[in-house]
Design an enzyme around this catalytic site. Sequence first.
Site, mmCIF file in Angstrom:
data_model
loop_
_atom_site.group_PDB
_atom_site.id
_atom_site.type_symbol
_atom_site.label_atom_id
_atom_site.label_comp_id
_atom_site.label_asym_id
_atom_site.label_seq_id
_atom_site.Cartn_x
_atom_site.Cartn_y
_atom_site.Cartn_z
ATOM 1 N N GLU A 161 0.832 -1.204 0.000
ATOM 2 C CA GLU A 161 0.000 0.000 0.000
ATOM 3 C C GLU A 161 0.870 1.259 0.000
ATOM 4 O O GLU A 161 2.053 1.209 0.307
ATOM 5 C CB GLU A 161 -0.937 0.012 1.205
ATOM 6 C CG GLU A 161 -0.309 -0.385 2.533
ATOM 7 C CD GLU A 161 0.859 0.449 2.988
ATOM 8 O OE1 GLU A 161 0.757 1.701 2.868
ATOM 9 O OE2 GLU A 161 1.867 -0.111 3.459
ATOM 10 N N GLY A 301 6.610 0.116 3.856
ATOM 11 C CA GLY A 301 5.372 -0.152 3.125
ATOM 12 C C GLY A 301 5.694 -0.521 1.692
ATOM 13 O O GLY A 301 6.746 -1.094 1.393
ATOM 14 N N GLU A 302 4.765 -0.230 0.783
ATOM 15 C CA GLU A 302 4.912 -0.492 -0.656
ATOM 16 C C GLU A 302 4.896 -1.973 -1.009
ATOM 17 O O GLU A 302 5.049 -2.329 -2.172
ATOM 18 C CB GLU A 302 6.223 0.098 -1.212
ATOM 19 C CG GLU A 302 6.434 1.564 -0.985
ATOM 20 C CD GLU A 302 7.771 2.052 -1.535
ATOM 21 O OE1 GLU A 302 8.508 1.237 -2.155
ATOM 22 O OE2 GLU A 302 8.096 3.241 -1.356
ATOM 23 N N GLY A 303 4.789 -2.861 -0.028
ATOM 24 C CA GLY A 303 4.952 -4.282 -0.298
ATOM 25 C C GLY A 303 6.407 -4.717 -0.249
ATOM 26 O O GLY A 303 6.736 -5.843 -0.644
#
Length: 334
Positions: A161, A301-303
Amino acid sequence: MKFTTLNAIAGLAATLPTSDEASVAAARARQNSLTKPPGALGRLETLAEFMAGWRKTICPEIKRAQALVFAGNHGVCAQGVNPYPQEVTAQMVLNFESGGAAINQLCRVNGAALRVIPLELDRPTQDFTQGPAMSEAETLAAMQAGADAVDTLADVLILGEMGIGNSTVAAAMAAALFGGEVSVWVGAGTGSDSAGIARKIGAIDAGLALHSARSGMAVLASLGGREQAAICGAVLAARAAGIVVILDGFICTAAAAALYTTDQRLLDHCLVGHQSSEPGHRKLLAEIDKTAILELDMRLGEGSGATLALGILRSALACHNGMATFGEARVSEA
């Protein structure tokens, strides 16, 4: 998979695929026949068995890995909960799309096809200190966007996300779902100082006082965001296709926790890629009975942590599928 009402989510677990125990048993027997002491590869062995159960084969492979990063903006930012303006969300989406973010490099190295999905960035959710963050229709639309983005031919789905303010949203959801002092769920996020953390706690306290519902889908709508709802939709669509999911850090896990509190079985096919340095993540993992694959003091974050864990999962399967058995190698067993 189509979502019509939030109340219907509770009944999905009884209709969705489950892990194939025969494949798990066969994979375990294979592990015990490989040229190593039983259990010597530790969690690599159980990860291979986990994949075998969900892919329904003794020797599963990851031929196709998909990474989805959902991006959303949040009305609660009006409460000063983040040091960065919401314009950064769209700017980071452009960075993802041009290949300049950490997640781009990690997907390239670990063999995942990345797709970034912005969710109405020009229309933030409502400020949850003033009213519900999303209506039921908005929540369902975001869930549907998440579900529709899933590649049903994938063997593994990585979820991540991006959204300015979403560490506040994640802490609010965790506090609503599992209780406890709000302060134990709140961390620095993208770099809040002590005054910023205090504003986050104050905003969450106000939101919890305003919204009495504590059931998973009600919490998602009242306190969550579009990217959290999209993550839930993607988790469910992956389950319908028998795809293993690797959740990312605190924010992604808090989103999925809305499904866990709806029916614990809805996360049976999910792994957690890493334990974030956000202070609430360890507590959240204990609440949903998950152990992260990695712990590297990350909080990007960001995966990113989930994509790193994909490399571990690939390694687990390489050992499981490629090692010789004692008989093949003509090595004597004890």
